[in-house]
Scaffold this motif. Sequence first.
Motif, mmCIF file in Angstrom:
data_model
loop_
_atom_site.group_PDB
_atom_site.id
_atom_site.type_symbol
_atom_site.label_atom_id
_atom_site.label_comp_id
_atom_site.label_asym_id
_atom_site.label_seq_id
_atom_site.Cartn_x
_atom_site.Cartn_y
_atom_site.Cartn_z
ATOM 1 N N SER A 106 0.824 -1.207 0.000
ATOM 2 C CA SER A 106 0.000 0.000 0.000
ATOM 3 C C SER A 106 0.863 1.263 0.000
ATOM 4 O O SER A 106 0.526 2.258 -0.640
ATOM 5 C CB SER A 106 -0.929 0.005 1.219
ATOM 6 O OG SER A 106 -1.852 -1.072 1.154
ATOM 7 N N LEU A 107 1.988 1.208 0.715
ATOM 8 C CA LEU A 107 2.896 2.352 0.751
ATOM 9 C C LEU A 107 3.475 2.621 -0.633
ATOM 10 O O LEU A 107 3.494 3.769 -1.104
ATOM 11 C CB LEU A 107 4.014 2.084 1.760
ATOM 12 C CG LEU A 107 5.137 3.116 1.829
ATOM 13 C CD1 LEU A 107 4.599 4.480 2.245
ATOM 14 C CD2 LEU A 107 6.210 2.644 2.799
ATOM 15 N N ALA A 144 0.786 3.965 -2.919
ATOM 16 C CA ALA A 144 0.453 5.359 -2.643
ATOM 17 C C ALA A 144 1.458 6.303 -3.298
ATOM 18 O O ALA A 144 1.092 7.357 -3.842
ATOM 19 C CB ALA A 144 0.396 5.593 -1.142
ATOM 20 N N ARG A 203 0.595 8.950 -6.362
ATOM 21 C CA ARG A 203 0.922 10.377 -6.309
ATOM 22 C C ARG A 203 1.764 10.768 -7.528
ATOM 23 O O ARG A 203 1.528 11.801 -8.151
ATOM 24 C CB ARG A 203 1.670 10.677 -5.008
ATOM 25 C CG ARG A 203 1.854 12.167 -4.739
ATOM 26 C CD ARG A 203 2.618 12.383 -3.451
ATOM 27 N NE ARG A 203 2.750 13.793 -3.124
ATOM 28 C CZ ARG A 203 1.958 14.448 -2.288
ATOM 29 N NH1 ARG A 203 0.986 13.794 -1.658
ATOM 30 N NH2 ARG A 203 2.134 15.732 -2.054
ATOM 31 N N VAL A 260 4.463 10.966 0.701
ATOM 32 C CA VAL A 260 3.562 9.987 1.315
ATOM 33 C C VAL A 260 4.070 9.589 2.691
ATOM 34 O O VAL A 260 3.308 9.508 3.659
ATOM 35 C CB VAL A 260 3.427 8.752 0.405
ATOM 36 C CG1 VAL A 260 2.704 7.618 1.141
ATOM 37 C CG2 VAL A 260 2.678 9.107 -0.875
ATOM 38 N N ARG A 261 5.362 9.373 2.786
ATOM 39 C CA ARG A 261 5.946 8.987 4.076
ATOM 40 C C ARG A 261 5.731 10.076 5.125
ATOM 41 O O ARG A 261 5.384 9.784 6.272
ATOM 42 C CB ARG A 261 7.442 8.706 3.899
ATOM 43 C CG ARG A 261 8.164 8.412 5.197
ATOM 44 C CD ARG A 261 9.640 8.169 4.968
ATOM 45 N NE ARG A 261 10.350 8.049 6.242
ATOM 46 C CZ ARG A 261 11.645 7.792 6.347
ATOM 47 N NH1 ARG A 261 12.377 7.620 5.266
ATOM 48 N NH2 ARG A 261 12.208 7.703 7.534
ATOM 49 N N THR A 271 3.402 12.291 5.350
ATOM 50 C CA THR A 271 2.008 12.472 5.758
ATOM 51 C C THR A 271 1.420 11.238 6.424
ATOM 52 O O THR A 271 0.369 11.321 7.053
ATOM 53 C CB THR A 271 1.139 12.855 4.549
ATOM 54 O OG1 THR A 271 1.253 11.832 3.537
ATOM 55 C CG2 THR A 271 1.583 14.185 3.955
ATOM 56 N N THR A 272 2.090 10.100 6.291
ATOM 57 C CA THR A 272 1.533 8.838 6.794
ATOM 58 C C THR A 272 2.213 8.360 8.070
ATOM 59 O O THR A 272 1.575 7.741 8.924
ATOM 60 C CB THR A 272 1.647 7.740 5.721
ATOM 61 O OG1 THR A 272 1.056 8.196 4.502
ATOM 62 C CG2 THR A 272 0.936 6.470 6.160
ATOM 63 N N PHE A 273 3.501 8.656 8.199
ATOM 64 C CA PHE A 273 4.270 8.107 9.314
ATOM 65 C C PHE A 273 4.887 9.230 10.157
ATOM 66 O O PHE A 273 5.252 10.281 9.655
ATOM 67 C CB PHE A 273 5.397 7.194 8.799
ATOM 68 C CG PHE A 273 4.904 5.999 8.054
ATOM 69 C CD1 PHE A 273 4.584 4.831 8.714
ATOM 70 C CD2 PHE A 273 4.748 6.055 6.668
ATOM 71 C CE1 PHE A 273 4.124 3.726 8.023
ATOM 72 C CE2 PHE A 273 4.288 4.960 5.969
ATOM 73 C CZ PHE A 273 3.966 3.791 6.651
#
Length: 299
Positions: free
Chosen positions: A54-55, A58, A62, A91-92, A94-96
Amino acid sequence: IVPEGSAAVDTISVTGFRDWFESPALVRLKRDPRLRLEEPSAAGDELDPMGFGSLVHAALERWGIEERERPSPTVDASAVERDVLAAFDAVRATTFSRTVRGAYEVQFALACERLRAFALHQARWAAQGWKVARVELGFGTGGPHGLEAPLIGDVSLRLTGRIDRGDLHPEHGHAALDYKTSSEAPDPDRSHRKRDGRWVDLQLPLYRVLLRSIGITVAPSRLGYFALPSNPDAAGLRMAHDWDEAIVADAEEEARRIARLIEAGQFDDDGSWRPGPGRHAFARVWGVGMRGLRGGVRP
């Protein structure tokens, strides 16, 4: 205990047929709204294979949105790498949490390694004239950002799904691609059919059904995977080069046959399939991995 009567199942995804081929009971467990069973989430100290995929997806989504808006496809591998890694960083972020360390850092590095391999093959694909036209095209039961899921044949069951990418070529027309981050690079035909021609998955052929519902025709040989396995040297596009109209028509007929059974509430299972211990979310439904149970346990 499974409720009596027909299951009120009104949708099935393009990947849901894979469950049917393993065991029709799996489809009922996952789709019957009266059961409402959910697959358990993994532990939070590292990403499981689905979370890792999923990572990567994503980041590619983008990147794909940005690439879609460019007037021409990016054919410079270094430019693709720069942009897709920037997408991953976004993505990293905003997610982690910034404090994430340990196993996560290792997995982040591995994800970037796969994205660098993606950049090389994406640039080659673009140099052939292929342009990203659609990204994460979703077919569901409505909503502001989704497309209406088409009916499957002459039943009331609707086909849902999400297509990772739809590309366009000035001469060859449309292509439908699915990103694959499994450890090995899959072959479309071997992933979908046994050697005797029996289907075990219908995902790629049913992409054609979804796209046809919005007026897009994809040749069977233009269905495929963008494989990003653990070995970067094995990355690349895997197209269904040997598929023709007869093969995908057979897949669609198989989907219609299964849809009729689901609508009729016929989830008969011969009991031949059992999940392996510790590897399947619903293993305990079959009594696998539980002490004190002997013999087959059928849902």
